[in-house]
Design a protein around this motif. Structure first.
Motif, PDB file in Angstrom:
ATOM      1  N   UNK A 305     -21.080 -16.249 -14.057  1.00  0.00           N
ATOM      2  CA  UNK A 305     -20.980 -17.710 -14.166  1.00  0.00           C
ATOM      3  C   UNK A 305     -21.649 -18.330 -12.941  1.00  0.00           C
ATOM      4  N   UNK A 306     -21.959 -19.595 -13.036  1.00  0.00           N
ATOM      5  CA  UNK A 306     -22.541 -20.284 -11.875  1.00  0.00           C
ATOM      6  C   UNK A 306     -21.517 -20.408 -10.755  1.00  0.00           C
ATOM      7  N   UNK A 307     -20.237 -20.467 -11.121  1.00  0.00           N
ATOM      8  CA  UNK A 307     -19.192 -20.512 -10.091  1.00  0.00           C
ATOM      9  C   UNK A 307     -19.215 -19.211  -9.280  1.00  0.00           C
ATOM     10  N   UNK A 308     -19.352 -18.077  -9.965  1.00  0.00           N
ATOM     11  CA  UNK A 308     -19.467 -16.805  -9.245  1.00  0.00           C
ATOM     12  C   UNK A 308     -20.764 -16.791  -8.424  1.00  0.00           C
ATOM     13  N   UNK A 309     -21.809 -17.371  -9.010  1.00  0.00           N
ATOM     14  CA  UNK A 309     -23.088 -17.472  -8.292  1.00  0.00           C
ATOM     15  C   UNK A 309     -22.941 -18.239  -6.980  1.00  0.00           C
ATOM     16  N   UNK A 310     -22.197 -19.341  -7.026  1.00  0.00           N
ATOM     17  CA  UNK A 310     -21.985 -20.135  -5.813  1.00  0.00           C
ATOM     18  C   UNK A 310     -21.235 -19.324  -4.763  1.00  0.00           C
ATOM     19  N   UNK A 311     -20.280 -18.501  -5.235  1.00  0.00           N
ATOM     20  CA  UNK A 311     -19.544 -17.640  -4.284  1.00  0.00           C
ATOM     21  C   UNK A 311     -20.476 -16.642  -3.606  1.00  0.00           C
ATOM     22  N   UNK A 312     -21.373 -16.050  -4.422  1.00  0.00           N
ATOM     23  CA  UNK A 312     -22.339 -15.101  -3.856  1.00  0.00           C
ATOM     24  C   UNK A 312     -23.225 -15.811  -2.828  1.00  0.00           C
ATOM     25  N   UNK A 313     -23.673 -17.018  -3.164  1.00  0.00           N
ATOM     26  CA  UNK A 313     -24.488 -17.806  -2.218  1.00  0.00           C
ATOM     27  C   UNK A 313     -23.721 -18.039  -0.920  1.00  0.00           C
ATOM     28  N   UNK A 314     -22.434 -18.394  -1.021  1.00  0.00           N
ATOM     29  CA  UNK A 314     -21.650 -18.640   0.191  1.00  0.00           C
ATOM     30  C   UNK A 314     -21.530 -17.379   1.045  1.00  0.00           C
ATOM     31  N   UNK A 315     -21.497 -16.216   0.380  1.00  0.00           N
ATOM     32  CA  UNK A 315     -21.443 -14.970   1.170  1.00  0.00           C
ATOM     33  C   UNK A 315     -22.779 -14.708   1.863  1.00  0.00           C
ATOM     34  N   UNK A 316     -23.865 -15.064   1.207  1.00  0.00           N
ATOM     35  CA  UNK A 316     -25.189 -14.897   1.823  1.00  0.00           C
ATOM     36  C   UNK A 316     -25.391 -15.932   2.936  1.00  0.00           C
ATOM     37  N   UNK A 317     -24.913 -17.161   2.715  1.00  0.00           N
ATOM     38  CA  UNK A 317     -25.130 -18.273   3.658  1.00  0.00           C
ATOM     39  C   UNK A 317     -26.614 -18.397   3.996  1.00  0.00           C
ATOM     40  N   UNK A 318     -27.452 -18.638   2.983  1.00  0.00           N
ATOM     41  CA  UNK A 318     -28.897 -18.596   3.207  1.00  0.00           C
ATOM     42  C   UNK A 318     -29.413 -19.786   4.020  1.00  0.00           C
ATOM     43  N   UNK A 319     -30.519 -19.549   4.709  1.00  0.00           N
ATOM     44  CA  UNK A 319     -31.211 -20.630   5.412  1.00  0.00           C
ATOM     45  C   UNK A 319     -31.663 -21.694   4.390  1.00  0.00           C
ATOM     46  N   UNK A 320     -32.358 -21.249   3.337  1.00  0.00           N
ATOM     47  CA  UNK A 320     -32.790 -22.151   2.265  1.00  0.00           C
ATOM     48  C   UNK A 320     -32.084 -21.763   0.968  1.00  0.00           C
ATOM     49  N   UNK A 321     -31.589 -22.750   0.241  1.00  0.00           N
ATOM     50  CA  UNK A 321     -31.032 -22.508  -1.084  1.00  0.00           C
ATOM     51  C   UNK A 321     -31.707 -23.447  -2.075  1.00  0.00           C
ATOM     52  N   UNK A 322     -32.205 -22.891  -3.177  1.00  0.00           N
ATOM     53  CA  UNK A 322     -32.699 -23.731  -4.269  1.00  0.00           C
ATOM     54  C   UNK A 322     -31.750 -23.586  -5.449  1.00  0.00           C
TER      55      UNK A 322
END
Lengths: 423, 423
Positions: A305-322
Motif C-alpha cells: 500500500x502507499x501507506x506502507x510505502x510512506x513508512x519505507x520512505x521514512x526509514x530511508x529518510x531520503x535527501x530527495x523524495x518524488x
C-alpha cells in the motif's frame, strides 16, 4: 536495478567517520599551519594541492568582469532568473523578532539577528557548479549577512570557472578567493592577512573539507557534513516509467556512491522502470558513474500500500523524495523524513536543483531525520530578551531564590534577595 | 575585580579543541565499545567511572514516585510554575508549515516536522540541576518530539537526585537512564538493547561528554559544545552597584573559568562595583570558585559612551548580557551578539536561569556570534515541498535543461527534456 524485498532495505548511513584517521592527521596539520602562518601557508598548500603558484589569492574585479563577458547572455539570463526564484522562496523563510507581555509588566521576547560574516565553499575540480553558488550565497544575502566570502579551488590555469564567478556576482558576493581544501576551511575559521575570519562555513566538499569543517566546529559554526546524494521515488500504477527512470539516473550520475530507490505498489511499474533505467543508461555521458551507483546503491521495493510505502520512505529518510501517484498531496502528511519533497510528474528533481526556488543543499545519507535544507535560519541567530518587572520580582522573587538554593547556588539566590530586601 | 583599559579586552575563545588528544582517544574507545557491546559496555563503564554496580540502567516508576514524594510540596509547586512559564515562552517559538503559489500553478513550501526522538544529557556529580532538566526537555516536548530520553550519571548510592527525577517527571519525560559520560552519548547515538537510538543529543557535560558529542555529530545531531559560562553587564551611572556585583558573582560561582565583565560609562560605578564584589565574595559558600573566576576572567571596562559600550559587548558576545541603564530598551538595537539580554534592574540573571520562561541553555565562550539559545527549532526539521506545474514546465523546461548542461549533468537535462517532448 534490482527488485528487492523490503526486508532487505539498505540503510543510508555512510558517514565520514569511518577509516579517516590518516586524512584527519593531514587535516589537523594543515589547519595548524594556516593558523600559525596565514597567507604563506595558503599559498604553499595551493601550490602543493592545486598545482598553481599564485602571488595573490583574491579574485580581482577584472577577472569577474571577464568571466561575465565570456558567457552567453542567454545563460546569464537563465542564472539571473533562477537567482530571482531562489530569492523569492528564501524571502518567505525570514523571521521577525517577537515579544509578548504579561499583566505583571514582564516582557519576554526573541531578537533575530543576521550573522556578521559567512564563508561559502564551492567545490572545484573538473566541473563548475554555478547553481551551488546561488544556493549557498542567496540564503545568506536574504538573511542580511553583510560579509559573504566565497572560496573555491583554482583550476590548473589558476582561475575559477567563468560560470562560478558570474553566478557569485549575480548572487551578490563581494569577495572571492581562489582557495580550496582544508586550507580554505582553516582560512575562513581563523582568518589570515587577506582572508577574513568568518562566523560560519557552508557548502559541500571532499573528505578533507568535510573533516576540516568537523574540526573547526565550535571555533565557528558549520552547516553539515555532506555525504553522497540520494533520491527515492514513491509511485503507484499511474507513475510514468520513463520519467521515473530519468529522475533516478539524474541522481545516480552525481557520484558512484549516489543511491536511487523506487518504492511502488505496482509490480508492473517496477519492471518497466528497471527496463527503462537499463535503456536510458546506454547513451549517458556519465554512464559509468550512474551504472555503478544504480548497481551498488539502487533498489526497487514493491509494497502492499502507499501507506506502507510512506513508512519505507521514512526509514530511508531520503535527501530527495518524488511522489508520483494519482493524488500525491494526500501522502504529504505521512512523510516525516525527507530533505525535499517533489509532488507530481512535472516536479522532476532537476527542477529543484536549478530553478524552482527551493534550496538544493539538502541533508544526505539519512540525516533528513534531523536536518533541514540550507535555509535563512542558518544565517541568523536568536537572542532571548527578558525584561522582568518590579511587580513580578515582588511576587516571584522568593520562589526564584528557593529554586537556586535547591541547586546549591547561593550567589544566585542572593542576587534576587537583594532586590527583595530593598522593597 | 580590576578596572582595565578596553584595549586589553579579553576574548572568550576557550574551546574544547586544545590539548585534548588523550581524552579523545579514551572517548573513541568508549564509543567503539558501546557500539559493539551495547548494554554490557554501559554497565562496565558505569561501574568503572561512577563506582556503581547496577543490573539495570533504567529508572523505574517506583524510583520516580519516591523522588517526588521526598520533596516539599512547595518545591514541587515552584518547579511546576517554572515549567509552565518555560512552556509558555517556548510555545511562541513554534512554527507553521507554509506554502505559496505562483500564477503558473506552481506551489512551493516548507513542511515543519518534530524529530522522532531526542536524548537530554543532565550533568551529575555533586550537585543536582533540576532547572537544566526543564530547559532541555520542555522545548523538545513543545516541538512535539514523541520520545524524550533523559540520561544522567548516578551518584555513589546508584540513584539520580530526587529533584532531577521530579523535574523530569513534571516536564513529561517518559524514560530515564542512570548513565553518564561518553558512554551515555554513545548509547544515545548508536542505541543499545535497552537505550533507544535518538536523532539528537542536547545538554552540557564535562570534557568527555563534549568530545563524545563532537565525534557522534553526523550519526545524530547535537546541540552545541558548551564551554564555561559568562556574564557581561552594560551600565551607566544609574546602575545599582550592589545588584550588579551580585549578578556578576552569580555567574562567577558556577566555575573557576566563568567570566564576568562590567562595561560602564561611569568611573564612580566601576569603583563601587569593584568594592561590592570584594565585600559580597566574603561570605559566599562557593567563595573560592567565584573569587578565582573573578580574578582570572573578570574585568571592568570604562567606556566613553553607551554606544562604545555596545560595541565592546558585541566583541565579547557574552552568553548573558544585563543592560542596567536609564533607558535599557533603547540600546537593544545596538546589541548584535548576546545569548540572552536582560533589561533593567529587576531582570537579574537568575530570573532567567530559573523562572521567567526563556531558556538558560545559551551559547557560551563567544559563540553567541553564531549560535542561539536552545529553542523549539532545535527539535524540528524542515522539508522543502515543490509542486511544479505543467505550465511552469512548458515555460521553463528549456532553461532548466540548459542550466544542467552548463554543469555537464546530461541526465539532469534529459529528465526535463522527456517531459517537454511529451507535450
Amino acid at each position: 536495478m534490482k527488485i528487492q524485498p523490503v526486508s532487505e532495505l539498505k540503510t543510508l548511513e555512510r558517514s565520514v567517520e569511518q577509516n579517516t584517521e590518516e586524512q584527519r592527521k593531514a587535516v589537523l596539520e594543515i589547519l595548524q599551519n594556516v593558523k600559525l602562518e596565514g597567507d604563506k601557508a595558503l599559498l604553499n598548500y595551493t601550490e602543493k594541492f592545486d598545482g598553481v603558484s599564485q602571488s595573490s589569492l583574491e579574485v580581482t574585479k577584472e577577472e569577474i568582469d571577464e568571466a561575465v563577458a565570456s558567457l552567453d547572455q542567454e545563460m546569464i539570463d537563465i542564472i539571473s532568473e533562477a537567482a530571482a526564484n531562489i530569492r523569492e522562496y528564501h524571502e518567505k523563510q525570514k523571521r521577525q523578532s517577537w515579544f509578548f507581555t504579561r499583566e505583571d509588566g514582564t516582557m519576554l521576547g526573541q531578537k533575530v539577528t543576521p550573522l556578521d560574516s559567512v564563508g561559502v565553499y564551492v567545490p572545484g575540480g573538473t566541473a563548475a557548479y554555478p547553481s551551488s553558488v546561488l544556493m549557498g550565497v542567496i540564503p545568506a544575502a536574504v538573511a542580511g549577512v553583510e560579509e559573504i566570502i566565497l572560496v573555491s579551488p583554482p583550476g590548473k590555469d589558476g582561475k575559477l570557472p567563468a560560470a562560478v564567478l558570474a553566478a557569485a556576482s549575480i548572487a551578490g558576493v563581494k569577495r572571492m578567493f581562489k582557495l580550496g581544501g582544508a586550507q580554505a576551511i582553516g582560512a575562513l575559521a581563523y582568518g589570515t592577512e587577506t582572508v577574513p575570519k568568518t562566523d560560519k562555513i557552508v557548502g559541500p566538499g571532499n573528505i578533507f573539507v568535510a573533516l576540516a569543517k568537523r574540526e573547526v566546529f565550535g571555533v565557528c559554526d558549520i552547516d553539515m557534513i555532506a555525504g553522497p546524494s540520494e533520491i527515492a521515488v514513491l509511485a503507484d500504477e499511474t507513475g510514468n516509467a520513463k520519467y521515473i527512470a530519468a529522475d533516478l539516473l539524474s541522481q545516480a550520475e552525481h557520484d558512484p556512491r549516489s543511491a536511487a530507490f523506487l518504492v511502488t505498489t505496482s509490480k508492473d511499474l517496477a519492471e518497466k522502470v528497471a527496463a527503462e533505467v537499463e535503456s536510458q543508461l546506454n547513451d549517458l555521458p556519465r554512464k559509468e558513474i550512474a551504472a555503478q551507483a544504480v548497481r551498488d546503491y539502487g533498489a526497487i521495493y514493491i509494497v502492499d500500500s502507499l501507506a506502507e510505502g510512506a513508512e519505507v520512505i521514512n526509514r530511508i529518510a531520503p535527501e530527495h523524495l518524488e511522489i508520483m501517484t494519482k493524488d500525491p498531496m494526500s501522502l504529504l502528511g505521512k512523510i516525516k523524513h525527507a530533505g525535499a519533497i517533489f509532488l507530481g510528474e512535472y516536479s522532476s528533481e532537476p527542477v529543484g536543483d536549478y530553478f524552482a526556488g527551493s534550496n538544493h543543499v539538502l541533508p544526505t545519507s539519512g540525516t533528513a531525520r534531523f536536518s533541514s535544507p540550507l535555509n535563512v535560519d542558518d544565517f541568523t541567530k536568536k537572542s532571548s530578551v527578558i525584561r522582568y518587572s518590579e511587580q513580578a520580582m515582588k511576587e516571584n522573587g522568593r520562589k526564584i531564590s528557593a529554586f537556586a538554593r535547591l541547586e546549591g547556588l547561593e550567589a544566585h539566590a542572593r542576587a534576587v534577595d537583594y532586590r527583595l530586601e530593598d522593597k
